[in-house]
Design a protein around this motif. Structure first.
Motif, PDB file in Angstrom:
ATOM      1  N   PRO A 127       0.810  -1.232   0.000  1.00  0.00           N
ATOM      2  CA  PRO A 127       0.000   0.000   0.000  1.00  0.00           C
ATOM      3  C   PRO A 127       0.836   1.272   0.000  1.00  0.00           C
ATOM      4  CG  PRO A 127      -0.870  -1.586   1.577  1.00  0.00           C
ATOM      5  CD  PRO A 127       0.456  -2.111   1.128  1.00  0.00           C
ATOM      6  N   LYS A 128       1.990   1.266   0.683  1.00  0.00           N
ATOM      7  CA  LYS A 128       2.833   2.461   0.694  1.00  0.00           C
ATOM      8  C   LYS A 128       3.396   2.759  -0.684  1.00  0.00           C
ATOM      9  CE  LYS A 128       4.244   2.363   5.557  1.00  0.00           C
ATOM     10  NZ  LYS A 128       5.398   2.289   6.496  1.00  0.00           N
ATOM     11  N   ILE A 129       3.783   1.720  -1.428  1.00  0.00           N
ATOM     12  CA  ILE A 129       4.300   1.929  -2.779  1.00  0.00           C
ATOM     13  C   ILE A 129       3.206   2.477  -3.688  1.00  0.00           C
ATOM     14  CG2 ILE A 129       5.251   0.754  -4.797  1.00  0.00           C
ATOM     15  CD1 ILE A 129       6.724  -1.117  -2.950  1.00  0.00           C
TER      16      ILE A 129
ATOM     17  N   SER B  87       2.716   7.306  -6.025  1.00  0.00           N
ATOM     18  CA  SER B  87       2.414   7.955  -7.292  1.00  0.00           C
ATOM     19  C   SER B  87       1.169   7.341  -7.889  1.00  0.00           C
ATOM     20  CB  SER B  87       3.593   7.824  -8.270  1.00  0.00           C
ATOM     21  OG  SER B  87       3.250   8.314  -9.540  1.00  0.00           O
ATOM     22  N   ILE B  88       0.512   8.110  -8.742  1.00  0.00           N
ATOM     23  CA  ILE B  88      -0.681   7.597  -9.408  1.00  0.00           C
ATOM     24  C   ILE B  88      -0.324   6.513 -10.424  1.00  0.00           C
ATOM     25  CG2 ILE B  88      -0.607   9.326 -11.243  1.00  0.00           C
ATOM     26  CD1 ILE B  88      -3.648   9.422 -11.134  1.00  0.00           C
ATOM     27  N   HIS B  89       0.912   6.518 -10.912  1.00  0.00           N
ATOM     28  CA  HIS B  89       1.348   5.502 -11.868  1.00  0.00           C
ATOM     29  C   HIS B  89       1.643   4.166 -11.193  1.00  0.00           C
ATOM     30  CE1 HIS B  89       1.603   8.675 -14.864  1.00  0.00           C
ATOM     31  NE2 HIS B  89       2.366   9.379 -14.033  1.00  0.00           N
ATOM     32  N   LEU B  90       1.678   4.144  -9.859  1.00  0.00           N
ATOM     33  CA  LEU B  90       1.967   2.910  -9.131  1.00  0.00           C
ATOM     34  C   LEU B  90       0.714   2.300  -8.510  1.00  0.00           C
ATOM     35  CD1 LEU B  90       5.248   4.043  -7.303  1.00  0.00           C
ATOM     36  CD2 LEU B  90       5.064   2.719  -9.407  1.00  0.00           C
ATOM     37  N   ARG B  91      -0.462   2.723  -8.963  1.00  0.00           N
ATOM     38  CA  ARG B  91      -1.697   2.211  -8.366  1.00  0.00           C
ATOM     39  C   ARG B  91      -1.896   0.716  -8.622  1.00  0.00           C
ATOM     40  NH1 ARG B  91      -5.307   6.413  -7.149  1.00  0.00           N
ATOM     41  NH2 ARG B  91      -4.030   8.057  -6.183  1.00  0.00           N
ATOM     42  N   THR B  92      -1.330   0.201  -9.695  1.00  0.00           N
ATOM     43  CA  THR B  92      -1.504  -1.216 -10.035  1.00  0.00           C
ATOM     44  C   THR B  92      -0.330  -2.082  -9.572  1.00  0.00           C
ATOM     45  OG1 THR B  92      -0.512  -0.852 -12.219  1.00  0.00           O
ATOM     46  CG2 THR B  92      -2.916  -0.634 -12.029  1.00  0.00           C
ATOM     47  N   PHE B  93       0.557  -1.514  -8.766  1.00  0.00           N
ATOM     48  CA  PHE B  93       1.722  -2.288  -8.291  1.00  0.00           C
ATOM     49  C   PHE B  93       1.249  -3.425  -7.391  1.00  0.00           C
ATOM     50  CE2 PHE B  93       5.007  -3.244  -5.223  1.00  0.00           C
ATOM     51  CZ  PHE B  93       6.136  -3.385  -6.014  1.00  0.00           C
ATOM     52  N   THR B  94       1.733  -4.645  -7.667  1.00  0.00           N
ATOM     53  CA  THR B  94       1.312  -5.834  -6.915  1.00  0.00           C
ATOM     54  C   THR B  94       2.476  -6.807  -6.806  1.00  0.00           C
ATOM     55  OG1 THR B  94      -0.905  -5.607  -7.850  1.00  0.00           O
ATOM     56  CG2 THR B  94      -0.396  -7.679  -6.760  1.00  0.00           C
ATOM     57  N   PHE B  95       2.623  -7.391  -5.641  1.00  0.00           N
ATOM     58  CA  PHE B  95       3.553  -8.512  -5.451  1.00  0.00           C
ATOM     59  C   PHE B  95       2.842  -9.784  -5.906  1.00  0.00           C
ATOM     60  CE2 PHE B  95       5.450  -5.570  -2.345  1.00  0.00           C
ATOM     61  CZ  PHE B  95       6.779  -5.662  -2.723  1.00  0.00           C
ATOM     62  N   THR B  96       3.246 -10.312  -7.052  1.00  0.00           N
ATOM     63  CA  THR B  96       2.617 -11.525  -7.568  1.00  0.00           C
ATOM     64  C   THR B  96       3.189 -12.787  -6.929  1.00  0.00           C
ATOM     65  OG1 THR B  96       4.195 -11.549  -9.414  1.00  0.00           O
ATOM     66  CG2 THR B  96       2.081 -10.444  -9.768  1.00  0.00           C
ATOM     67  N   LYS B  97       4.408 -12.730  -6.452  1.00  0.00           N
ATOM     68  CA  LYS B  97       5.022 -13.900  -5.810  1.00  0.00           C
ATOM     69  C   LYS B  97       6.000 -13.436  -4.750  1.00  0.00           C
ATOM     70  CE  LYS B  97       7.400 -18.266  -6.710  1.00  0.00           C
ATOM     71  NZ  LYS B  97       7.986 -19.170  -7.727  1.00  0.00           N
ATOM     72  N   LEU B  98       5.873 -14.012  -3.566  1.00  0.00           N
ATOM     73  CA  LEU B  98       6.780 -13.727  -2.452  1.00  0.00           C
ATOM     74  C   LEU B  98       7.215 -15.057  -1.844  1.00  0.00           C
ATOM     75  CD1 LEU B  98       5.084 -10.678  -0.682  1.00  0.00           C
ATOM     76  CD2 LEU B  98       7.296 -10.693  -1.838  1.00  0.00           C
TER      77      LEU B  98
END
Length: 310
Positions: free
Chosen positions: A146-148, A152-163
């Protein structure tokens, strides 16, 4: 002699004929996939040649691209080889050390170094690593992600797909404790950290995949517990920093795999080392308060301690 009569169309063939046809069928079933793979590889390699001729490009660009590709493959294989060698040394550390020291007559002082081995700590870390991995995974998804996205508005779709933090846990190769007569309300410990991890971390941003598959980190981390208190939590704050710039090597995947290209590989690792140095290498430090309301100014910017001698 009587001529052999031909078999009827529906009659079963002789056992010898079945045995003769069996290996031929198996051989043909094995050669067909290999032949298809060979044809695909030939088309893949000849495709750029045909495309260059179709577009009217000079053969120099094709040779330059082939050289860059071969250089990238060589660099990639070298990095994977170093990572595999590090894993092998980590799994057979005692055997490697005994092989190097075999036949050498070492002086007595080398058996009593000021840096102590802490195998009991490594066993505790190894036993608790699966649970620490689950805690870090939840922190990454609930806190970091959520912090990432909020940056920015360009990072709204940032997701960790694998951890996946892997089965290889960090090791403490040695510990050195410092005694300080100038300030007895402090505990200073130097930890020789070695992390050769098989972690897999993948992220996605606007359908673009990137990630990391393997990290090597080595360095000396200093931990300062200051000030010591007479009541719980017994320690006011914890300060950590590296004494020197640590060694870092990352195996990239996805789109960031381009960072393994020749010339860019050393630059990317160097930039990450500089980023760590800007926050975690002396004189930079990270101070985490343990007691509430503690003034961290003197801890983040300590004055040199000079002991007077009479």
């Amino acid at each position: 002699m009587r001529a052999e009569e031909p078999c009827a169309p529906g009659a079963p063939s002789a056992p010898g004929a079945q045995r003769a046809q069996g290996p031929e069928l198996r051989l043909s079933s094995q050669l067909l996939p290999e032949l298809c793979t060979f044809v695909v590889r030939v088309l893949f390699y000849l495709g750029p040649v045909y495309l260059a001729g179709y577009l009217g490009l000079s053969i120099t660009w094709l040779l330059l691209g082939a050289l860059l590709w071969m250089w990238w493959r060589r660099n990639r294989r070298g990095k994977l080889g170093r990572l595999a060698a590090a894993f092998e040394f980590l799994d057979n550390e005692r055997e490697f050390i005994s092989r190097e020291l075999r036949g050498q007559h070492l002086p007595a002082w080398i058996h009593f170094p000021d840096v102590e081995r802490v195998e009991w700590a490594n066993k505790i870390i190894s036993q608790t690593w699966p649970y620490l991995s689950m805690i870090m995974e939840s922190k990454f998804r609930e806190k970091l992600e959520p912090k990432i996205r909020e940056k920015s508005i360009h990072l709204r779709t940032f997701t960790f797909t694998k951890l996946y933090f892997g089965q290889k846990c960090p090791r403490v190769n040695g510990v050195k404790a410092h005694t300080n007569t100038c300030n007895r309300r402090r505990v200073t410990v130097d930890l020789q950290i070695c992390y050769i991890g098989d972690c897999e971390i993948s992220v996605e941003l606007q359908k673009i995949q990137a990630g990391v598959n393997g990290i090597q980190l080595q360095g000396t981390l200093r931990v300062i517990l200051e000030p010591l208190l007479v009541d719980k939590p017994f320690v006011g704050a914890v300060t950590v920093f590296f004494l020197q710039k640590p060694h870092l090597q990352i195996n990239w995947t996805g789109l960031t795999n381009l960072l393994d290209a020749p010339g860019i590989n050393d630059m990317s690792d160097s930039l990450l080392e500089d980023l760590i140095a800007a926050h975690l290498v002396l004189p930079n430090r990270v101070t985490v308060p343990v007691e509430k309301g503690l003034d961290l100014t003197n801890l983040r910017f300590p004055l040199p301690c000079v002991s007077a001698q009479y």
